[in-house]
Design an enzyme around this catalytic site. Structure first.
Site, short mmCIF file in Angstrom:
data_model
loop_
_atom_site.label_atom_id
_atom_site.label_comp_id
_atom_site.label_asym_id
_atom_site.label_seq_id
_atom_site.Cartn_x
_atom_site.Cartn_y
_atom_site.Cartn_z
N HIS A 60 -3.49 -1.66 1.97
CA HIS A 60 -4.77 -0.91 2.40
C HIS A 60 -5.22 -2.15 3.47
CE1 HIS A 60 -4.59 2.17 -0.43
NE2 HIS A 60 -5.26 1.32 -1.54
N CYS A 61 -4.39 -2.19 4.52
CA CYS A 61 -4.73 -3.54 5.47
C CYS A 61 -4.05 -2.77 6.82
CB CYS A 61 -4.01 -4.65 5.22
SG CYS A 61 -3.87 -5.78 6.55
N GLY A 62 -4.62 -3.03 8.03
CA GLY A 62 -4.26 -2.67 9.09
C GLY A 62 -2.93 -2.97 9.48
#
Length: 179
Positions: A60-62
């Site tokens: 869940h990271c850019g």
């Protein structure tokens, strides 16, 4: 002659010999559990004597979309010997709540087929042996999707921060330089 023989014995003690007679650096000689699996992998079995691209990942990271580019590098260069290994980590608080969810992101959403290691630390005193070794030669990851190109002897050739995409020409040059 005795000095040569002693040197060879010391090398064998430090770098175990694996399939194909290839010596393996001690930092790879550990059983690491695969992501969302009861199976483990010893990186000596998959990467001894081969160049590697090592990446710390998060679900869940850019930068999570970089899985697609990492998979493309894996597919393009695996026959030339490159081993891509992803290390799931929550060091930056962006990993999935469960390994099942992380596996879904990797395997289903992005079609990852390269080796993914179960979540664990990649920074600090608790970092896994691979990232301890990398941190001694380079810098520890400062964020998710830090990338490290290692030569066939396990030496860090170049490190890339998160914002450098797997398709970046400089990263590709670094990969091709170790093949």
């Amino acid at each position: 002659m005795l000095r040569t023989l002693l040197g060879a014995l010391v090398a064998l003690a430090v770098w175990p010999v694996y399939a194909g007679g290839t010596a393996c650096p001690a930092f790879l000689d550990h059983e690491l559990r695969k992501l969302h699996s009861s199976q483990s992998v010893n990186l000596c079995d998959v990467s001894a004597g081969k160049p590697m691209l090592v990446v710390n990942t998060a679900s869940h990271c850019g930068y999570t979309g970089q899985f697609e580019g990492l998979q493309a590098l894996h597919e393009k260069y695996r026959d030339s010997g490159l081993v891509v290994v992803g290390f799931a980590s929550d060091d930056f608080r962006q990993e999935a709540a469960t390994e099942e969810e992380a596996a879904t992101v990797c395997y289903k959403n992005f079609g990852v087929t390269f080796t993914m290691i179960a979540p664990g630390p990649v920074t600090g005193d608790q970092a896994n042996p691979v990232f301890q070794h990398i941190s001694q030669q380079s810098q520890s990851p400062r964020w998710n999707f830090s990338k490290y190109v290692l030569d066939s002897n396990g030496q860090v050739v170049q490190a890339f921060p998160s914002q450098v995409k797997p398709s970046d020409p400089e990263l590709i040059r670094a990969v091709e330089s170790v093949l």
